[in-house]
Every structure is written in C-alpha cells, then in structure tokens.
Design a protein around this motif. Structure first.
Motif, PDB file in Angstrom:
ATOM      1  N   THR A 170       0.832  -1.202   0.000  1.00 12.03           N
ATOM      2  CA  THR A 170       0.000   0.000   0.000  1.00 12.03           C
ATOM      3  C   THR A 170       0.866   1.251   0.000  1.00 12.03           C
ATOM      4  O   THR A 170       2.048   1.223   0.370  1.00 12.03           O
ATOM      5  CB  THR A 170      -0.914   0.033   1.231  1.00 12.03           C
ATOM      6  OG1 THR A 170      -0.111   0.186   2.414  1.00 12.03           O
ATOM      7  CG2 THR A 170      -1.743  -1.251   1.339  1.00 12.03           C
ATOM      8  N   ALA A 171       0.255   2.352  -0.421  1.00 15.19           N
ATOM      9  CA  ALA A 171       0.968   3.626  -0.396  1.00 15.19           C
ATOM     10  C   ALA A 171       1.368   3.993   1.030  1.00 15.19           C
ATOM     11  O   ALA A 171       2.455   4.530   1.271  1.00 15.19           O
ATOM     12  CB  ALA A 171       0.097   4.717  -1.013  1.00 15.19           C
ATOM     13  N   ARG A 172       0.477   3.697   1.989  1.00 16.27           N
ATOM     14  CA  ARG A 172       0.778   4.009   3.395  1.00 16.27           C
ATOM     15  C   ARG A 172       2.033   3.286   3.878  1.00 16.27           C
ATOM     16  O   ARG A 172       2.885   3.867   4.553  1.00 16.27           O
ATOM     17  CB  ARG A 172      -0.403   3.621   4.272  1.00 16.27           C
ATOM     18  CG  ARG A 172      -1.472   4.678   4.423  1.00 16.27           C
ATOM     19  CD  ARG A 172      -2.450   4.308   5.509  1.00 16.27           C
ATOM     20  NE  ARG A 172      -3.358   5.396   5.822  1.00 16.27           N
ATOM     21  CZ  ARG A 172      -4.117   5.432   6.896  1.00 16.27           C
ATOM     22  NH1 ARG A 172      -4.085   4.438   7.771  1.00 16.27           N
ATOM     23  NH2 ARG A 172      -4.919   6.457   7.119  1.00 16.27           N
ATOM     24  N   SER A 173       2.114   2.000   3.590  1.00 16.93           N
ATOM     25  CA  SER A 173       3.247   1.219   4.094  1.00 16.93           C
ATOM     26  C   SER A 173       4.549   1.646   3.428  1.00 16.93           C
ATOM     27  O   SER A 173       5.598   1.711   4.085  1.00 16.93           O
ATOM     28  CB  SER A 173       2.999  -0.276   3.887  1.00 16.93           C
ATOM     29  OG  SER A 173       2.734  -0.578   2.534  1.00 16.93           O
ATOM     30  N   LEU A 174       4.512   1.949   2.138  1.00 14.99           N
ATOM     31  CA  LEU A 174       5.711   2.444   1.471  1.00 14.99           C
ATOM     32  C   LEU A 174       6.118   3.795   2.044  1.00 14.99           C
ATOM     33  O   LEU A 174       7.310   4.052   2.274  1.00 14.99           O
ATOM     34  CB  LEU A 174       5.452   2.564  -0.033  1.00 14.99           C
ATOM     35  CG  LEU A 174       5.287   1.256  -0.806  1.00 14.99           C
ATOM     36  CD1 LEU A 174       4.775   1.526  -2.209  1.00 14.99           C
ATOM     37  CD2 LEU A 174       6.607   0.493  -0.870  1.00 14.99           C
ATOM     38  N   ALA A 175       5.139   4.658   2.291  1.00 12.10           N
ATOM     39  CA  ALA A 175       5.445   5.968   2.874  1.00 12.10           C
ATOM     40  C   ALA A 175       6.048   5.823   4.260  1.00 12.10           C
ATOM     41  O   ALA A 175       6.967   6.559   4.630  1.00 12.10           O
ATOM     42  CB  ALA A 175       4.179   6.822   2.919  1.00 12.10           C
ATOM     43  N   SER A 176       5.553   4.872   5.052  1.00  9.80           N
ATOM     44  CA  SER A 176       6.096   4.652   6.396  1.00  9.80           C
ATOM     45  C   SER A 176       7.572   4.279   6.343  1.00  9.80           C
ATOM     46  O   SER A 176       8.368   4.728   7.178  1.00  9.80           O
ATOM     47  CB  SER A 176       5.301   3.559   7.116  1.00  9.80           C
ATOM     48  OG  SER A 176       3.980   3.980   7.373  1.00  9.80           O
ATOM     49  N   ALA A 177       7.943   3.448   5.363  1.00  3.70           N
ATOM     50  CA  ALA A 177       9.348   3.065   5.226  1.00  3.70           C
ATOM     51  C   ALA A 177      10.211   4.267   4.855  1.00  3.70           C
ATOM     52  O   ALA A 177      11.343   4.411   5.339  1.00  3.70           O
ATOM     53  CB  ALA A 177       9.486   1.966   4.174  1.00  3.70           C
ATOM     54  N   LEU A 178       9.691   5.150   4.005  1.00  2.11           N
ATOM     55  CA  LEU A 178      10.443   6.349   3.641  1.00  2.11           C
ATOM     56  C   LEU A 178      10.548   7.303   4.826  1.00  2.11           C
ATOM     57  O   LEU A 178      11.584   7.936   5.035  1.00  2.11           O
ATOM     58  CB  LEU A 178       9.775   7.055   2.462  1.00  2.11           C
ATOM     59  CG  LEU A 178       9.822   6.331   1.118  1.00  2.11           C
ATOM     60  CD1 LEU A 178       9.146   7.168   0.042  1.00  2.11           C
ATOM     61  CD2 LEU A 178      11.263   6.027   0.708  1.00  2.11           C
ATOM     62  N   VAL A 179       9.481   7.424   5.606  1.00  2.00           N
ATOM     63  CA  VAL A 179       9.520   8.273   6.797  1.00  2.00           C
ATOM     64  C   VAL A 179      10.589   7.775   7.765  1.00  2.00           C
ATOM     65  O   VAL A 179      11.366   8.564   8.323  1.00  2.00           O
ATOM     66  CB  VAL A 179       8.141   8.313   7.484  1.00  2.00           C
ATOM     67  CG1 VAL A 179       8.248   8.950   8.870  1.00  2.00           C
ATOM     68  CG2 VAL A 179       7.135   9.068   6.628  1.00  2.00           C
ATOM     69  N   GLU A 180      10.649   6.469   7.969  1.00  2.00           N
ATOM     70  CA  GLU A 180      11.678   5.912   8.853  1.00  2.00           C
ATOM     71  C   GLU A 180      13.077   6.255   8.347  1.00  2.00           C
ATOM     72  O   GLU A 180      13.974   6.593   9.136  1.00  2.00           O
ATOM     73  CB  GLU A 180      11.520   4.396   8.953  1.00  2.00           C
ATOM     74  CG  GLU A 180      12.527   3.761   9.900  1.00  2.00           C
ATOM     75  CD  GLU A 180      12.475   2.241   9.919  1.00  2.00           C
ATOM     76  OE1 GLU A 180      13.138   1.649  10.789  1.00  2.00           O
ATOM     77  OE2 GLU A 180      11.790   1.652   9.055  1.00  2.00           O
ATOM     78  N   ALA A 181      13.262   6.179   7.034  1.00  2.00           N
ATOM     79  CA  ALA A 181      14.572   6.503   6.469  1.00  2.00           C
ATOM     80  C   ALA A 181      14.926   7.964   6.719  1.00  2.00           C
ATOM     81  O   ALA A 181      16.077   8.291   7.027  1.00  2.00           O
ATOM     82  CB  ALA A 181      14.578   6.204   4.967  1.00  2.00           C
ATOM     83  N   VAL A 182      13.940   8.855   6.597  1.00  2.00           N
ATOM     84  CA  VAL A 182      14.189  10.279   6.824  1.00  2.00           C
ATOM     85  C   VAL A 182      14.525  10.536   8.290  1.00  2.00           C
ATOM     86  O   VAL A 182      15.497  11.237   8.612  1.00  2.00           O
ATOM     87  CB  VAL A 182      12.965  11.107   6.394  1.00  2.00           C
ATOM     88  CG1 VAL A 182      13.140  12.570   6.811  1.00  2.00           C
ATOM     89  CG2 VAL A 182      12.752  11.017   4.884  1.00  2.00           C
ATOM     90  N   VAL A 183      13.735   9.979   9.190  1.00  2.00           N
ATOM     91  CA  VAL A 183      13.915  10.240  10.620  1.00  2.00           C
ATOM     92  C   VAL A 183      15.274   9.763  11.101  1.00  2.00           C
ATOM     93  O   VAL A 183      15.950  10.436  11.893  1.00  2.00           O
ATOM     94  CB  VAL A 183      12.789   9.570  11.433  1.00  2.00           C
ATOM     95  CG1 VAL A 183      13.079   9.663  12.934  1.00  2.00           C
ATOM     96  CG2 VAL A 183      11.448  10.205  11.113  1.00  2.00           C
TER      97      VAL A 183
END
Length: 450
Positions: free
Chosen positions: A368-381
C-alpha cells in the motif's frame, strides 16, 4: 469420478525489491517520492524533527499538543476533517521522540487540492485559544483514561526507570506538564519548530501527471531548510540494577509485567540480528517466552518483546499480563528463557522461522501507499539509506544461527533489567522480594507524573 483438482506445487518465493525513490530539492525542503502505477490512493507525509526530544524541559508535551491542535485546521473548531472530505482525503499525524509527522491520504487524482489544504493546515493553523485548551484537556483526560489500564501504566514507567531528562516523562508530557502549557506556548512552538522548518515531504502513489515540484513549493513555501541534528546519549536513571518497581493497584487480580533495559540507538544496532533474536525470544507465537508462559505454564494469554529504537538511544522490553499469584514466577521464568537463549543459541527451526517471517511477507507488507510511505519516513527520521528495506531483507536472508546466538549475548543484559509490575502490592511485593532479583520499591502510580 472425482472432481478434485490436484493441489498446485508451490515454487520459491520471488525476491522482493523496494521501489526506487525519486528525490528533488524544492526551496528549503526535499521531496522523496515513489511512483506506484495503478495505485489510486496516495500517501503524503511531511517529516520534521520537532519530536519529543526537541522540547524544552519546562514545556514537555508541547509537541504532542501542537500536533493535536493542527486538526482544528486553518479555520479552527475542528474544521480540517470536513474540509479534507471534499477531496476524499484523510488527515494523518503523529509525534515520536524524534519526529513531528503530518500528512494526508487522498485519491491521487485529487492530490494537488488535498495537499494545498494540508499545507495551509500545517503552516498557518488557527491555533485559537479555545481550541488549544480543548485539545489540552482532551490529552489530559486521555492520559488518565489510558492509565486505567495496568499495561499502559507499566509501559509509561519505563522511561523514568531507565533515563533522566526528557525520556523520564511520557511522550505526551504527563498531566501536570500539559496543564502548564498555554496557547501562547503552543503557538510559539509551532511558529519556530513547525511553520518555519521546511522538512522532508514523502509522496507515494500513482504519480502520473502529478507535478511534484509544484506540490513541494506548496508545502514548503518560504520555510527554512531543516536544521542539522546532533545526538547525545541520555544519562541513565540512578539506582541499583537490576531492580523491581511495583505500581500498586489494590485489588487487581492480574499484574502487568514489563522487563526493560537500555539498548543501542537505531544507527548503532544490527537490526536483522537484533530483531531476529527478539523474534525467537518473544516476537512470534512460537517464541520461547510465549511457549513457556502461555502454553506450558498457562499464566498469560500472550507475551511479547521488541526494541524501541531512537536516534540517540533505545530500549528493549518484554511485556505481558499474568495472574497476580504467578507474578514472581513469571519473572524468574522469563529470566530463565533469556539465559537459555544467551547460553544455548537457537534451533534450526527458529532460524528458519526468523528468515521466513521477515522476508516472505515483504510484498504484502509494502503493498500500500501508506506502508511504502512509512518506510520512507523511517529513512528520513533515522538518516537511513533509501535501500534500507532491501538491506534488511538481505540481512535476514543471510542470517545464521550463530548470528542470532551472538545477538542474544550482545543485546540481552539481564543484569541491567528494571522490572516493572502494575498489580496489587500486598499480593506481589513479598514474592518478588523472595526471588531476590533486586530491591523492590512500591509506588502509587498516580504519583509518578504529579
């Protein structure tokens, strides 16, 4: 004649590769985007470093309160949700120790309109006095409502037992701290740490025809680049280790039980080894702790463990709820399973389960878009490489039994545990003293954050 068809033969699972992200600099911010053709629902997330650790100690909880208050929107009085609904969009927000995350989920075809409204809500919210006070009162009420659950009380006590400084108080700040936050303080925090900071914008979905640079300009405006962040490991809480804290809940027939100690920061830990070891101990239904406390002893409906990793430190903890009379034995039984894992390592079956549970399900986990976005957010943080999901997968694919055994020796420290029990002190304190794990202290849970 039989109508049954032969069962198809299963082949090997296809290797999963995380989609490659596109990055572009727009004004003072960065857009990180993944185009998923055919994914009609998009996820937009703005990541800023205004988390709990960024708060002044005399304003603890202001990040959580500001995050809540943004939901009142540019017009105030909970106006944001109905305004987003006209675009089929939904507001998303959360605060962690390291981040202030806001965003929307919206149809990709309406992403420009939804993002424009989202940007206004983040950069120029009303933050009216009445709205901020209402949100503050709701947070206080929610704190005490959640504190009626023994498991929540035990979990919230971890920080004060392991750290000094900001981590010693719950992320929401606690009732006493929240009550001191005025609308002026919230507006000042928002102006300096949210409105003025560009951040990183994550966009995931079917982006055909989507002007990412325009969306970036809309969200970032003239906000300044995200300031560089330094990390310093927090000081530990004083006191003898291991030790036991009993949070007295008179008459409770169950005890919420937590065993916790400090762990490395996210950047300092070998995640496949650490999480794989944690899976064996308490992260799967077939884990050592679940088989012992639930299946063999019948003390609990379930037990789990995990790492809570931050930029400057981390926590490893085991949590469960057990029948009151079994509390002390549940502690010793858990410690015995930890020592067995540290001394004997893992079985071939456990190794196989760790590999499969962390690799085979990846296509579904990131569907899902949500789960992919969560992985990118983790990378940013956490300043992770864009291929951190692929690195994790590769790490689990090549993990060995010796890796997991060494992880148990590296990351499990029974001599450093703080054992927190939320239960009836009259019933559990004596047996906990008798097992001799460490000194036992009894406290009123309502006095912890007074």
């Amino acid at each position: 004649m039989s109508m049954l068809q032969p069962r198809p033969t299963l082949g090997d699972a296809s290797p999963y590769t995380f989609p490659k992200a596109r990055r572009l600099q727009v004004g003072g911010g960065t857009v990180v985007a993944i185009d998923v053709p055919g994914q009609p629902y998009a996820a937009v997330r703005l990541v800023q470093p205004a988390g709990g650790t960024s708060e002044p100690l005399d304003q603890m909880g202001v990040a959580a309160l500001a995050n809540e208050a943004l939901e009142d929107g540019p017009e105030g009085n909970s106006s944001l949700a109905p305004a987003l609904e006209q675009y089929g969009a939904e507001w998303v927000s959360r605060v962690t120790w390291d981040s202030f995350v806001t965003g929307v989920d919206a149809p990709a075809s309406r992403i420009a309109d939804a993002t424009a409204l989202f940007a206004e809500a983040v950069r120029a919210p009303a933050l009216r006095d009445d709205d901020v006070i209402r949100r503050r009162d709701q947070l206080v009420e929610r704190f005490w409502l959640e504190a009626s659950m023994a498991s929540t009380v035990a979990a919230r006590a971890i920080g004060g037992q392991l750290f000094t400084g900001r981590y010693a108080t719950p992320l929401s700040g606690g009732p006493a701290n929240l009550q001191q936050l005025t609308p002026e303080i919230v507006r000042e925090f928002h102006a300096g740490s949210v409105a003025a900071v560009a951040g990183t914008l994550v966009v995931v979905g079917d982006l055909s025809g989507v002007d990412l640079e325009k969306i970036g300009r809309t969200v970032f405006g003239d906000a300044q680049p995200t300031p560089s962040r330094s990390t310093t490991a927090p000081e530990g809480a004083p006191g003898e280790l291991p030790r036991v804290l009993v949070l007295d809940r008179p008459g409770s027939v169950q005890s919420a039980l937590v065993l916790a100690h400090r762990a490395p920061a996210r950047s300092e830990i070998d995640l496949p080894r650490a999480n794989g070891m944690s899976d064996v101990l308490g992260g799967m239904f077939t884990s050592r702790l679940n088989m012992e406390l639930r299946e063999r002893l019948g003390y609990t409906y379930g037990v789990g463990c995990r790492f809570d990793l931050r930029r400057d430190s981390g926590v490893f903890f085991i949590s469960t709820q057990v029948e009151g009379p079994t509390t002390a034995h549940s502690v010793t039984a858990s410690l015995e399973q930890i020592e067995r894992l540290r001394n004997e390592g893992v079985t071939d079956g456990e190794l196989s389960a760790v590999r499969e549970s962390n690799t085979v399900g990846l296509p579904v986990g990131y569907s899902t878009a949500r789960s992919l976005a969560s992985a990118l957010v983790e990378a940013v943080v956490h300043d992770l490489p864009e291929d951190h999901v692929d690195q994790l997968r590769a790490g689990f694919e090549r993990i060995t039994a010796e890796d997991l055994h060494q992880a148990a020796r590296d990351y499990l420290h029974p001599s450093e545990f703080v054992i927190i029990v939320a239960g009836d002190a009259k019933e559990v304190a004596g047996p906990l003293e008798e097992i001799g794990v460490g000194p036992v202290t009894v406290r009123d849970p309502e006095a912890l954050w007074a």
